[in-house]
Design a protein around this motif. Structure first.
Motif, PDB file in Angstrom:
ATOM      1  N   GLU A  62       0.812  -1.198   0.000  1.00  0.00           N
ATOM      2  CA  GLU A  62       0.000   0.000   0.000  1.00  0.00           C
ATOM      3  C   GLU A  62       0.853   1.258   0.000  1.00  0.00           C
ATOM      4  N   ARG A  63       2.056   1.185  -0.511  1.00  0.00           N
ATOM      5  CA  ARG A  63       2.950   2.338  -0.581  1.00  0.00           C
ATOM      6  C   ARG A  63       3.329   2.608  -2.038  1.00  0.00           C
ATOM      7  N   PHE A  64       3.650   3.852  -2.318  1.00  0.00           N
ATOM      8  CA  PHE A  64       4.023   4.224  -3.673  1.00  0.00           C
ATOM      9  C   PHE A  64       5.358   3.612  -4.063  1.00  0.00           C
ATOM     10  N   SER A  65       5.421   3.178  -5.289  1.00  0.00           N
ATOM     11  CA  SER A  65       6.679   2.757  -5.880  1.00  0.00           C
ATOM     12  C   SER A  65       7.313   3.967  -6.570  1.00  0.00           C
ATOM     13  N   GLU A  66       8.586   4.218  -6.277  1.00  0.00           N
ATOM     14  CA  GLU A  66       9.268   5.345  -6.941  1.00  0.00           C
ATOM     15  C   GLU A  66       9.276   5.147  -8.458  1.00  0.00           C
ATOM     16  N   GLN A  67       9.334   3.889  -8.860  1.00  0.00           N
ATOM     17  CA  GLN A  67       9.314   3.587 -10.294  1.00  0.00           C
ATOM     18  C   GLN A  67       7.983   4.016 -10.916  1.00  0.00           C
ATOM     19  N   ALA A  88       0.399   0.899 -12.476  1.00  0.00           N
ATOM     20  CA  ALA A  88      -0.781   0.268 -11.882  1.00  0.00           C
ATOM     21  C   ALA A  88      -1.168   0.897 -10.552  1.00  0.00           C
ATOM     22  N   PHE A  89      -0.196   1.445  -9.796  1.00  0.00           N
ATOM     23  CA  PHE A  89      -0.449   1.977  -8.455  1.00  0.00           C
ATOM     24  C   PHE A  89      -1.242   0.964  -7.625  1.00  0.00           C
ATOM     25  N   ARG A  90      -0.801  -0.280  -7.604  1.00  0.00           N
ATOM     26  CA  ARG A  90      -1.536  -1.323  -6.893  1.00  0.00           C
ATOM     27  C   ARG A  90      -1.547  -1.059  -5.385  1.00  0.00           C
ATOM     28  N   GLY A  91      -2.747  -1.230  -4.786  1.00  0.00           N
ATOM     29  CA  GLY A  91      -2.896  -1.018  -3.358  1.00  0.00           C
ATOM     30  C   GLY A  91      -3.046   0.431  -2.968  1.00  0.00           C
ATOM     31  N   ILE A  92      -3.128   1.328  -3.954  1.00  0.00           N
ATOM     32  CA  ILE A  92      -3.193   2.760  -3.681  1.00  0.00           C
ATOM     33  C   ILE A  92      -4.633   3.238  -3.839  1.00  0.00           C
ATOM     34  N   HIS A  93      -5.103   4.010  -2.855  1.00  0.00           N
ATOM     35  CA  HIS A  93      -6.448   4.560  -2.905  1.00  0.00           C
ATOM     36  C   HIS A  93      -6.432   5.814  -3.781  1.00  0.00           C
TER      37      HIS A  93
END
Length: 427
Positions: free
Chosen positions: A16-21, A105-110
């Motif tokens: 649930e955290r942003f990936s820098e990529q 995809a920003f998976r897990g991101i609201h």
């Protein structure tokens, strides 16, 4: 605010955290536009689709719902409400998107739609198909009071008909937040559900009873004065039924396509992260924050809430009632500053803040506000309306920027070429 969230079932320390990529990928995509290859719930704006969409947000304007009435207006036909593009989209055929140009995809991101700005160029008539191409216009990283670190993305959505004519360009602001932060910073914990007495409902009903629609009576530019108000439109108390009717009108399916039975199973295979087990252990869509109070609480809000696009429909409903059949909504810009929870009641009001003549158009600028029963302005907005002039007669529609018009023709032409080569791919 509307949610487009997915939730990951992977490692909770990273899910649930942003990936820098992902953030860097987003920045690299600014200015890159691609055809929308997914269909919406509806692909063609038939009379029934237009009628049901309007009624889905509570609008019974005969210009949108009565073909016989529409034929008597300057448009010569029933036409669609301004916001029809959120419910009608036919898939385009396009060349594959290069891997380095695909959206993260920003998976897990609201995610929340916090505002939009739309310019309307042409009416949508019965029988028109709508197509879309879109892309990122801006990416910003910042700290949010509600949810810690956020990535704010402005997406441009260009909608065109089957003739390649651009009907609208929307710029939508989407705030992406880390869900673990959202749950840890619940500043809305003290908000209680709205409750009503019979007298409260009677007072709301009185506002509904007093609402007026300009309709066929022309509102001339010369007769409008800066400082005058645009009346009051009531919306609410918001119910789960309202949300279901809005969905039935066509909103809320692309790109996640909530589905039933075996189609739901296949959709879950396609986007597993979008499905989160409910209290009974059954995988259900993350989108249910709009009708499931328990799930809404799990993402940091006290109860289910509406879609930002529903309030955009309400705001434009107020404007079209005021301007009448001969007016044209040129531009509409809104912000979704507060949640609108199930049970909330909104009053939409407006004030004329300016008048001008520009490129032959007689324009009126209007400031709007949607305020809840708590006294909170949840959705302030600005709009520009073109009105007929006593001197020049009928209004002129806005001109589409040349680069946008050319892109629309090019994308639709490529669609036609690919369709000829594989005519069975679109049904």
């Amino acid at each position: 605010m509307t949610t487009e969230a997915t939730r990951s079932g992977t490692n909770p320390d990273t899910a649930e955290r942003f990936s820098e990529q992902d953030i860097e990928r987003s920045r690299s995509l600014v200015g890159v536009y691609h055809a929308t290859t997914q269909r919406e719930h509806f692909t063609v704006a038939s009379e029934d689709v237009i009628h049901n969409f309007a009624r889905g947000y509570g609008d019974d304007n005969p210009l949108y719902t009565d073909a016989g009435y529409g034929a008597t207006t300057r448009w010569g036909s029933l036409i669609a409400p301004p916001m029809i593009g959120i419910a009608v989209n036919k898939q385009l055929m396009a060349d594959p998107i290069p891997k380095d140009q695909r959206r993260p995809a920003f998976r897990g991101i609201h995610a929340f739609v916090s505002g939009s700005n739309t310019t309307f160029y042409a009416p949508v008539y019965p029988g028109d198909a709508l197509y879309q191409f879109q892309g990122f216009e801006n990416v910003e990283v910042k700290e949010s009071e509600f949810a810690g670190r956020s990535v704010i993305i402005t997406r441009a959505h260009v909608r065109m008909n089957q003739r390649g004519q651009v009907v609208s360009v929307s710029r939508v602001i989407v705030i992406h937040t880390e869900r673990h932060e959202a749950k840890g910073r619940n500043k809305y914990a003290d908000i209680e559900p709205a409750r009503y007495t019979e007298d409260d409902i009677a007072a709301i009903d009185a506002i509904y009873e007093a609402e007026t629609r300009r309709g066929p009576q022309k509102r001339y530019w010369e007769d409008v004065n800066v400082g005058e108000t645009t009346g009051t439109t009531a919306k609410g108390p918001l119910t789960i039924t309202d949300m279901l009717v809005f969905h039935a009108g066509g909103y809320g399916f692309t790109p996640y396509a909530p589905s039933a039975s075996r189609l739901g199973y296949l959709n879950r295979k396609r986007i597993k992260a979008f499905y989160v087990p409910n209290e009974y252990g059954v995988p259900d869509v993350a989108q249910r924050v709009h009708w499931d109070n328990d799930w809404a609480k799990s993402v940091g809000v006290p109860m289910a809430y509406d879609y930002g696009m529903l309030r955009d429909c309400w705001l434009t409903h107020h404007l079209t009632n005021w301007m009448g059949d001969d007016g044209w909504l040129v531009q509409h810009s809104s912000q979704m500053r507060k949640f609108n929870y199930v049970g909330d009641t909104h009053l939409i009001t407006g004030e004329v803040t300016g008048k001008r003549v520009e490129d032959g158009q007689h324009l009126v600028d209007i400031t709007l506000r949607g305020a809840s029963q708590r006294g909170e302005v949840t959705c302030p907005a600005e709009a520009t309306v073109a009105l007929p002039s006593r001197e020049s007669g009928a209004i002129e529609l806005p001109s589409v920027p040349t680069d946008v018009s050319q892109a629309a023709v090019s994308i639709l032409s490529r669609h036609g070429e690919l369709l000829k080569a594989s005519p069975t791919l679109i049904r």
